[in-house]
Design a protein around this motif. Structure first.
Motif, PDB file in Angstrom:
ATOM      1  N   ARG A 140       1.518  -1.410  -0.145  1.00 39.14           N
ATOM      2  CA  ARG A 140       0.017  -0.037   0.313  1.00 39.14           C
ATOM      3  C   ARG A 140       0.762   1.600  -0.165  1.00 39.14           C
ATOM      4  O   ARG A 140      -0.004   1.690  -0.631  1.00 39.14           O
ATOM      5  CB  ARG A 140      -1.245  -0.277   1.141  1.00 39.14           C
ATOM      6  CG  ARG A 140      -0.707   0.492   2.430  1.00 39.14           C
ATOM      7  CD  ARG A 140      -1.473   1.169   3.565  1.00 39.14           C
ATOM      8  NE  ARG A 140      -2.636   0.616   4.148  1.00 39.14           N
ATOM      9  CZ  ARG A 140      -2.394  -0.770   5.131  1.00 39.14           C
ATOM     10  NH1 ARG A 140      -1.187  -0.613   5.842  1.00 39.14           N
ATOM     11  NH2 ARG A 140      -3.803  -1.171   5.430  1.00 39.14           N
ATOM     12  N   TYR A 267     -11.041  -3.646   6.942  1.00 40.99           N
ATOM     13  CA  TYR A 267     -10.504  -4.274   6.404  1.00 40.99           C
ATOM     14  C   TYR A 267     -11.943  -4.183   5.342  1.00 40.99           C
ATOM     15  O   TYR A 267     -12.129  -5.705   5.181  1.00 40.99           O
ATOM     16  CB  TYR A 267     -10.506  -5.479   6.968  1.00 40.99           C
ATOM     17  CG  TYR A 267      -9.167  -5.912   7.952  1.00 40.99           C
ATOM     18  CD1 TYR A 267      -7.925  -5.822   6.924  1.00 40.99           C
ATOM     19  CD2 TYR A 267      -9.193  -5.281   9.497  1.00 40.99           C
ATOM     20  CE1 TYR A 267      -6.589  -5.693   8.367  1.00 40.99           C
ATOM     21  CE2 TYR A 267      -7.585  -5.576   9.467  1.00 40.99           C
ATOM     22  CZ  TYR A 267      -6.874  -5.535   9.479  1.00 40.99           C
ATOM     23  OH  TYR A 267      -5.437  -5.379   9.748  1.00 40.99           O
ATOM     24  N   ARG A 268     -11.797  -3.328   4.273  1.00 44.43           N
ATOM     25  CA  ARG A 268     -13.143  -3.352   3.903  1.00 44.43           C
ATOM     26  C   ARG A 268     -12.559  -2.768   2.466  1.00 44.43           C
ATOM     27  O   ARG A 268     -11.569  -1.790   2.995  1.00 44.43           O
ATOM     28  CB  ARG A 268     -14.934  -2.684   4.304  1.00 44.43           C
ATOM     29  CG  ARG A 268     -15.521  -3.481   5.546  1.00 44.43           C
ATOM     30  CD  ARG A 268     -16.571  -2.762   6.048  1.00 44.43           C
ATOM     31  NE  ARG A 268     -17.344  -3.108   4.910  1.00 44.43           N
ATOM     32  CZ  ARG A 268     -18.499  -4.167   5.346  1.00 44.43           C
ATOM     33  NH1 ARG A 268     -18.170  -5.153   5.140  1.00 44.43           N
ATOM     34  NH2 ARG A 268     -19.502  -4.283   4.500  1.00 44.43           N
ATOM     35  N   MET A 269     -13.368  -2.670   1.224  1.00 48.42           N
ATOM     36  CA  MET A 269     -12.758  -2.125  -0.819  1.00 48.42           C
ATOM     37  C   MET A 269     -14.134  -1.811  -0.409  1.00 48.42           C
ATOM     38  O   MET A 269     -15.500  -2.391  -0.413  1.00 48.42           O
ATOM     39  CB  MET A 269     -12.830  -3.297  -0.604  1.00 48.42           C
ATOM     40  CG  MET A 269     -11.454  -4.158  -0.365  1.00 48.42           C
ATOM     41  SD  MET A 269     -10.235  -4.068  -1.589  1.00 48.42           S
ATOM     42  CE  MET A 269     -10.328  -3.876  -2.981  1.00 48.42           C
ATOM     43  N   THR A 283     -19.321  -0.310   0.707  1.00 51.27           N
ATOM     44  CA  THR A 283     -17.929  -1.282   0.888  1.00 51.27           C
ATOM     45  C   THR A 283     -18.280  -2.721   1.316  1.00 51.27           C
ATOM     46  O   THR A 283     -19.509  -3.191   1.120  1.00 51.27           O
ATOM     47  CB  THR A 283     -17.290  -1.103   2.146  1.00 51.27           C
ATOM     48  OG1 THR A 283     -17.836  -1.210   3.063  1.00 51.27           O
ATOM     49  CG2 THR A 283     -16.456   0.252   1.819  1.00 51.27           C
ATOM     50  N   ILE A 286     -12.677  -7.718   3.178  1.00 48.19           N
ATOM     51  CA  ILE A 286     -11.782  -8.422   2.147  1.00 48.19           C
ATOM     52  C   ILE A 286     -11.826  -9.641   2.075  1.00 48.19           C
ATOM     53  O   ILE A 286     -11.627  -9.971   3.540  1.00 48.19           O
ATOM     54  CB  ILE A 286     -10.788  -7.296   2.760  1.00 48.19           C
ATOM     55  CG1 ILE A 286      -9.735  -5.947   2.282  1.00 48.19           C
ATOM     56  CG2 ILE A 286      -9.575  -8.044   1.944  1.00 48.19           C
ATOM     57  CD1 ILE A 286      -9.082  -5.754   3.002  1.00 48.19           C
ATOM     58  N   ASN A 385      -8.049   2.364  -3.683  1.00 46.19           N
ATOM     59  CA  ASN A 385      -8.410   2.940  -2.559  1.00 46.19           C
ATOM     60  C   ASN A 385      -8.009   3.725  -0.874  1.00 46.19           C
ATOM     61  O   ASN A 385      -6.648   3.365  -1.161  1.00 46.19           O
ATOM     62  CB  ASN A 385      -9.356   0.948  -2.180  1.00 46.19           C
ATOM     63  CG  ASN A 385      -8.513   0.432  -1.857  1.00 46.19           C
ATOM     64  OD1 ASN A 385      -8.103   0.564  -0.404  1.00 46.19           O
ATOM     65  ND2 ASN A 385      -8.136  -0.690  -2.412  1.00 46.19           N
ATOM     66  N   SER A 387      -7.535   2.627   1.921  1.00 45.41           N
ATOM     67  CA  SER A 387      -6.653   1.519   2.094  1.00 45.41           C
ATOM     68  C   SER A 387      -5.903   1.291   1.621  1.00 45.41           C
ATOM     69  O   SER A 387      -5.034   0.272   2.248  1.00 45.41           O
ATOM     70  CB  SER A 387      -7.089   0.817   3.664  1.00 45.41           C
ATOM     71  OG  SER A 387      -7.657   1.652   4.083  1.00 45.41           O
ATOM     72  N   TYR A 389      -5.406  -1.317   0.114  1.00 41.59           N
ATOM     73  CA  TYR A 389      -6.360  -3.087   0.184  1.00 41.59           C
ATOM     74  C   TYR A 389      -6.340  -3.825  -1.044  1.00 41.59           C
ATOM     75  O   TYR A 389      -6.179  -3.166  -2.120  1.00 41.59           O
ATOM     76  CB  TYR A 389      -7.223  -3.478   0.508  1.00 41.59           C
ATOM     77  CG  TYR A 389      -7.487  -3.227   2.539  1.00 41.59           C
ATOM     78  CD1 TYR A 389      -6.501  -3.174   3.230  1.00 41.59           C
ATOM     79  CD2 TYR A 389      -8.350  -2.362   2.777  1.00 41.59           C
ATOM     80  CE1 TYR A 389      -6.700  -3.580   4.611  1.00 41.59           C
ATOM     81  CE2 TYR A 389      -8.731  -1.936   4.482  1.00 41.59           C
ATOM     82  CZ  TYR A 389      -7.446  -2.262   5.033  1.00 41.59           C
ATOM     83  OH  TYR A 389      -7.845  -2.224   6.190  1.00 41.59           O
TER      84      TYR A 389
END
Ligand SMILES: Nc1nc2c(c(=O)[nH]1)N[C@H]1C(S)=C(S)[C@@H](COP(=O)(O)O)O[C@H]1N2
Ligand SMILES: [Mo]
Length: 402
Positions: A140, A267-269, A283, A286, A385, A387, A389
């Motif tokens: 990242r 921990y979402r995309m 979202t 992941i 994105n 974060s 990810y």
């Protein structure tokens, strides 16, 4: 080592108490490595001072975030335990007594139980799976625009052989009740700040019951090192390692959705591609990993001999499905690479190689592109994105002809 001996040694005998001494970083600082992060300071110190570790890039000391230098991936397709990246969200216990450790199983079960390590080991057949452990945030730090979170280069990944019992066999000790939807689990680590959420993750039932989802106690035929979750961790081959909870101590069967922080909020995309300007978007969690490939024989900017043949080499993995092919790609061209032997199954690293008959000039912005048997192919452009990810854009380098 035979399996029974390994299990005993891993769970009871050899590692009765695993302890982590404070690393003497100041006295043992190593060389600096440039991660070539576009968005900020990119030099990082290395240290060999963490217990059981070789030279690792220090992203954070406590809780530890240790990255592998990319040259580690030039070696074989199994990453040695001492070069396997380390990531703890919260404070990890530094001493674990195996004889006292329990795995409590509750929630929607027919009988809540608390299992000793011997009972976990006796829950079912012992199986081994070779699988890539990769942080969802791997790479990242290479995002532009810059994103929040640990500024990892691409060294937050590794491939190891994991040995344990199936999660479903461990669940059977408690008996999964009717209407079970998810299996949630946590380790022994605790938040560093008051009121912060515990690191708990959950899997949908169909994934939790998979044939190859493990409660593992060994890594490359050694007891799990404490940094990697002694005495037990979850292993979900093909899924990002956020689900691979270490120091497993509680399991809870849920009949509804999981509203806990690390599933519902983090921990979402983005559900659909977005641009950095988008603020409001749906979202999704992941889950499975997409394919990736890396050139390991040459670094960006390396010199190659003009008029001579050139061999490029590296490694790749298919993510949640076996690797189908790897292609060397440039601007408007691609050349198929030959794959090394499929030694360790669909979830492992695999070598690739390609020979160019003659170098005529600089090789600008070349990369390798992996495709898996489900048809997932690495994209040309970054699926940006907030974060950073699940990075799997084709990684590009330039080689200078001399
Ligand atoms: N108990 C516990 N398990 C955990 C974590 C954690 O913070 N606590 N972090 C997860 C994340 S985000 C990653 S990337 C992997 C890292 O595994 P490793 O340190 O063995 O490489 O552990 C996972 N399991
Ligand atoms: Mo992670």
């Amino acid at each position: 080592m035979n399996e029974a001996r390994l299990t005993r040694r891993a769970l009871i005998a050899g590692a009765g108490t695993a302890a982590l001494a404070a690393p003497l970083l100041a006295q043992q600082a190593g060389r600096m490595i440039d991660l070539a992060l576009p968005g900020g300071p990119s030099l990082r110190p290395t240290t060999p001072a963490f217990p059981g570790k070789g030279e690792m890039i220090v992203q954070r000391i406590r809780p530890p975030l240790l990255e592998a230098p990319m040259e580690v991936f030039r070696e074989g397709v199994i990453t040695p335990n001492d070069r396997h990246f380390v990531r703890w969200n919260w404070d990890m216990p530094t001493s674990i007594t195996a004889a006292e450790h329990r795995v409590a199983i509750g929630g929607a079960v027919t009988k809540a139980v608390s299992l000793t390590l011997d009972e976990v080991a006796a829950a079912g057949e012992h199986i081994s799976v070779v699988a890539v452990n990769q942080c969802a945030g791997n790479g990242r730090g290479l995002s532009t625009p810059r994103v929040t979170g640990t500024q990892w280069g691409n060294g937050a990944m590794a491939c190891a052989k994991w040995t344990g019992v199936r999660l479903r066999d461990v669940l059977a000790k408690a008996g999964v009740a009717e209407g079970a939807k998810r299996v949630r689990y946590a380790g022994l680590d605790v938040p560093l700040t008051d009121g912060a959420p515990q690191f708990i993750k959950s899997l949908p039932m169909d994934i939790a019951m998979r044939d190859d989802v493990l409660v593992a106690w060994a890594m490359n035929d050694e007891p799990l090192p404490i940094l990697h979750g002694f005495p037990l961790r979850i292993v979900v081959p093909g899924w990002f390692s956020t689900y691979w909870v270490k120091m497993l101590s509680t399991i809870e069967v849920l009949t509804g959705e999981d509203e806990s922080y690390y599933v519902a909020k983090s921990y979402r995309m983005p559900a659909q591609p977005i641009t950095p300007a988008d603020k409001d978007f749906d979202t999704v969690p992941i889950t499975a990993m997409p394919p990736r490939a890396f050139i390991t024989s040459h670094a960006d900017g390396a010199a190659v001999a003009k008029g001579k043949p050139l061999v490029l080499e590296g490694m790749a993995f298919g993510g949640d499905a076996a690797l189908e092919r790897v292609d060397l790609v440039g601007a408007g061209w691609s050349i198929p690479c030959s794959l090394g032997p499929d030694e360790h199954g669909p979830y492992a690293f695999r070598r690739w190689q390609v020979e160019l008959p003659s170098v005529s000039g600089d090789l600008a912005d070349i990369g390798v592109r992996a495709t898996n048997v489900k048809g997932a192919m690495q994209p040309e452009t970054l699926a940006w994105n907030p974060s950073g990810y699940a990075r799997n854009v084709i990684e590009r380098i330039t080689l200078r002809a001399q």
